[in-house]
Write a protein that holds these residues in place. Structure first.
Motif, PDB file in Angstrom:
ATOM      1  N   TRP A  46      36.107  -4.584  -1.561  1.00  0.00           N
ATOM      2  CA  TRP A  46      36.388  -4.460  -0.139  1.00  0.00           C
ATOM      3  C   TRP A  46      35.103  -4.209   0.619  1.00  0.00           C
ATOM      4  O   TRP A  46      34.300  -3.358   0.249  1.00  0.00           O
ATOM      5  CB  TRP A  46      37.365  -3.306   0.130  1.00  0.00           C
ATOM      6  CG  TRP A  46      38.725  -3.508  -0.491  1.00  0.00           C
ATOM      7  CD1 TRP A  46      39.207  -2.892  -1.597  1.00  0.00           C
ATOM      8  CD2 TRP A  46      39.717  -4.397  -0.034  1.00  0.00           C
ATOM      9  NE1 TRP A  46      40.472  -3.335  -1.875  1.00  0.00           N
ATOM     10  CE2 TRP A  46      40.826  -4.273  -0.918  1.00  0.00           C
ATOM     11  CE3 TRP A  46      39.817  -5.313   1.019  1.00  0.00           C
ATOM     12  CZ2 TRP A  46      41.981  -5.009  -0.776  1.00  0.00           C
ATOM     13  CZ3 TRP A  46      40.982  -6.007   1.150  1.00  0.00           C
ATOM     14  CH2 TRP A  46      42.053  -5.878   0.277  1.00  0.00           C
ATOM     15  N   VAL A  47      34.893  -4.955   1.697  1.00  0.00           N
ATOM     16  CA  VAL A  47      33.688  -4.840   2.503  1.00  0.00           C
ATOM     17  C   VAL A  47      34.117  -4.591   3.941  1.00  0.00           C
ATOM     18  O   VAL A  47      34.953  -5.327   4.493  1.00  0.00           O
ATOM     19  CB  VAL A  47      32.811  -6.105   2.422  1.00  0.00           C
ATOM     20  CG1 VAL A  47      31.579  -5.968   3.326  1.00  0.00           C
ATOM     21  CG2 VAL A  47      32.397  -6.366   0.984  1.00  0.00           C
ATOM     22  N   ALA A  48      33.566  -3.580   4.554  1.00  0.00           N
ATOM     23  CA  ALA A  48      33.842  -3.273   5.960  1.00  0.00           C
ATOM     24  C   ALA A  48      32.705  -3.822   6.814  1.00  0.00           C
ATOM     25  O   ALA A  48      31.528  -3.546   6.570  1.00  0.00           O
ATOM     26  CB  ALA A  48      33.983  -1.766   6.153  1.00  0.00           C
ATOM     27  N   ARG A  49      33.071  -4.586   7.824  1.00  0.00           N
ATOM     28  CA  ARG A  49      32.079  -5.193   8.699  1.00  0.00           C
ATOM     29  C   ARG A  49      32.440  -4.900  10.150  1.00  0.00           C
ATOM     30  O   ARG A  49      33.589  -4.679  10.494  1.00  0.00           O
ATOM     31  CB  ARG A  49      32.024  -6.705   8.497  1.00  0.00           C
ATOM     32  CG  ARG A  49      31.531  -7.112   7.118  1.00  0.00           C
ATOM     33  CD  ARG A  49      31.540  -8.618   6.978  1.00  0.00           C
ATOM     34  NE  ARG A  49      31.060  -9.045   5.674  1.00  0.00           N
ATOM     35  CZ  ARG A  49      31.019 -10.299   5.268  1.00  0.00           C
ATOM     36  NH1 ARG A  49      31.445 -11.272   6.082  1.00  0.00           N
ATOM     37  NH2 ARG A  49      30.562 -10.610   4.072  1.00  0.00           N
ATOM     38  N   ARG A  54      29.707 -11.719  12.921  1.00  0.00           N
ATOM     39  CA  ARG A  54      29.537 -13.162  12.874  1.00  0.00           C
ATOM     40  C   ARG A  54      28.360 -13.649  13.717  1.00  0.00           C
ATOM     41  O   ARG A  54      28.061 -14.841  13.740  1.00  0.00           O
ATOM     42  CB  ARG A  54      30.815 -13.858  13.361  1.00  0.00           C
ATOM     43  CG  ARG A  54      31.990 -13.615  12.440  1.00  0.00           C
ATOM     44  CD  ARG A  54      33.227 -14.345  12.955  1.00  0.00           C
ATOM     45  NE  ARG A  54      34.364 -14.088  12.107  1.00  0.00           N
ATOM     46  CZ  ARG A  54      34.665 -14.806  11.012  1.00  0.00           C
ATOM     47  NH1 ARG A  54      33.894 -15.827  10.684  1.00  0.00           N
ATOM     48  NH2 ARG A  54      35.718 -14.505  10.295  1.00  0.00           N
ATOM     49  N   SER A  55      27.715 -12.773  14.470  1.00  0.00           N
ATOM     50  CA  SER A  55      26.563 -13.185  15.279  1.00  0.00           C
ATOM     51  C   SER A  55      25.399 -13.559  14.381  1.00  0.00           C
ATOM     52  O   SER A  55      25.234 -13.035  13.292  1.00  0.00           O
ATOM     53  CB  SER A  55      26.144 -12.056  16.226  1.00  0.00           C
ATOM     54  OG  SER A  55      25.825 -10.904  15.464  1.00  0.00           O
TER      55      SER A  55
END
Length: 343
Positions: A46-49, A54-55
């Motif tokens: 799991w990765v939190a962004r 997306r920039s």
């Protein structure tokens, strides 16, 4: 073995072949793995962004410009979320359509001109009657001659222009009617023009052309109107020939009668112009005034039938006939009493 959803995080047990989409949110399901597997042995993580992950990298952030004052309207706006009407389809210009559009105006003008011509002819006939016993003033005779000459020339010219407009309308109407049936008008334009304008021949063919315009299954009312117009058209031609021949009479009385008969033919021509206007508007589904003609339906009455003759009820008997009936009843009672006593 379970498959976690990459969108909502739900875990779904693997039963048979792995699934691809989450049944709850339609998100992508990750590959199957054990439920209690530690993070190091999982085949996913799991990765939190951040929302702006997306920039593009290296893109310099700029300070947005101030928005300024809130826009407002000084008056009620008249625009709305309405689709503009579709543009009308381009139609090829037809020279006959412009001539046919003035048909009603020509017919009304012709009817009025023939009415005035008939009045002028009857005025001359009254002058001839008055001239038998006294002299006619010169100015009155000049007015009579002028009106007879003016309307005697104007009415036929208007009738000719009306005939041209009616022929143009006939061609356009036949073209539209046959196109609506998926066919093409079998008659040439020159045949329609010659059959409608050549003297003598035009007493027969216009009725044929109008009957073909109605189609194979015509409206009975329209067919009746066409037949009535056809008969009136033939009668008008006969009157025209008779009035032309009568003008060459040799005696004074015959000439006076010819003036009266000419006035009668002018009034008949005016009536025929009105009949023609009614017929063409009827074929277009309108009445004489130009309003759309409403259809009439005859239905059976749902109310109970009203009794016209009252039912016959027994009334009081005649006084003279009551006594024999009572006498007979008394006699029968006595006979019955005697029979009972004898027993």
């Amino acid at each position: 073995m379970v498959q976690p959803c990459a969108r909502c995080g739900a875990r779904w047990a693997v039963q048979g072949a792995p699934m691809h989409w989450c049944p709850r949110c339609r998100g992508v399901l990750l590959s199957p793995g054990k439920v209690d597997a530690p993070a190091a042995q999982r085949n996913y993580r799991w990765v939190a962004r951040r929302p702006d992950h997306r920039s593009r990298r290296g893109e310099t952030t700029t300070t947005p410009a101030p928005l300024g004052p809130t826009p407002r309207y000084t008056q009620t706006p008249h625009w709305g979320l309405l689709d503009p009407p579709p543009a009308p389809a381009e139609t090829t210009p037809r020279p006959l359509r412009g001539i046919a559009a003035a048909r009603d105006l020509w017919l009304a003008s012709t009817a009025l001109a023939f009415v005035l011509a008939g009045i002028a002819e009857y005025g001359r006939y009254l002058i001839l009657l008055q001239n038998r016993t006294r002299l006619i003033p010169g100015w009155l005779l000049w007015i009579s001659d002028a009106t007879v000459l003016v309307f005697g020339i104007l009415a036929p010219l208007l009738a000719l222009a009306t005939a041209l407009s009616l022929v143009a309308w006939l061609i356009e109407a036949r073209t539209s009617a046959f196109a609506a049936r998926g066919r093409r008008d079998p008659r040439r334009r020159w045949s329609l023009i010659l059959g409608s304008l050549v003297p003598g021949v035009n007493l027969i063919w216009p009725g044929v052309f109008l009957t073909e315009l109605l189609g194979p299954d015509p409206d009975p009312r329209a067919l009746r109107a066409v037949r009535l117009w056809w008969a009136a058209w033939v009668f008008s031609g006969v009157l025209l020939v008779a009035a032309t021949v009568w003008r060459d009479a040799g005696t004074l009385q015959a000439e006076a009668d010819g003036v009266s008969f000419t006035a009668f033919t002018d009034l008949c021509a005016a009536a025929f112009a009105v009949l023609t206007l009614w017929t063409v508007r009827l074929l277009e589904g309108r009445d004489l005034r130009g309003a759309p003609r409403s259809a009439q339906r005859w239905v059976m009455a749902a109310d109970p039938a009203e009794v016209v003759i009252a039912p016959v009820e027994p009334g009081a008997s005649i006084a003279g006939q009551d006594e024999p009936e009572h006498a007979d009843s008394d006699a029968s009672d006595e006979n019955t009493h005697q029979e009972v006593v004898a027993k």
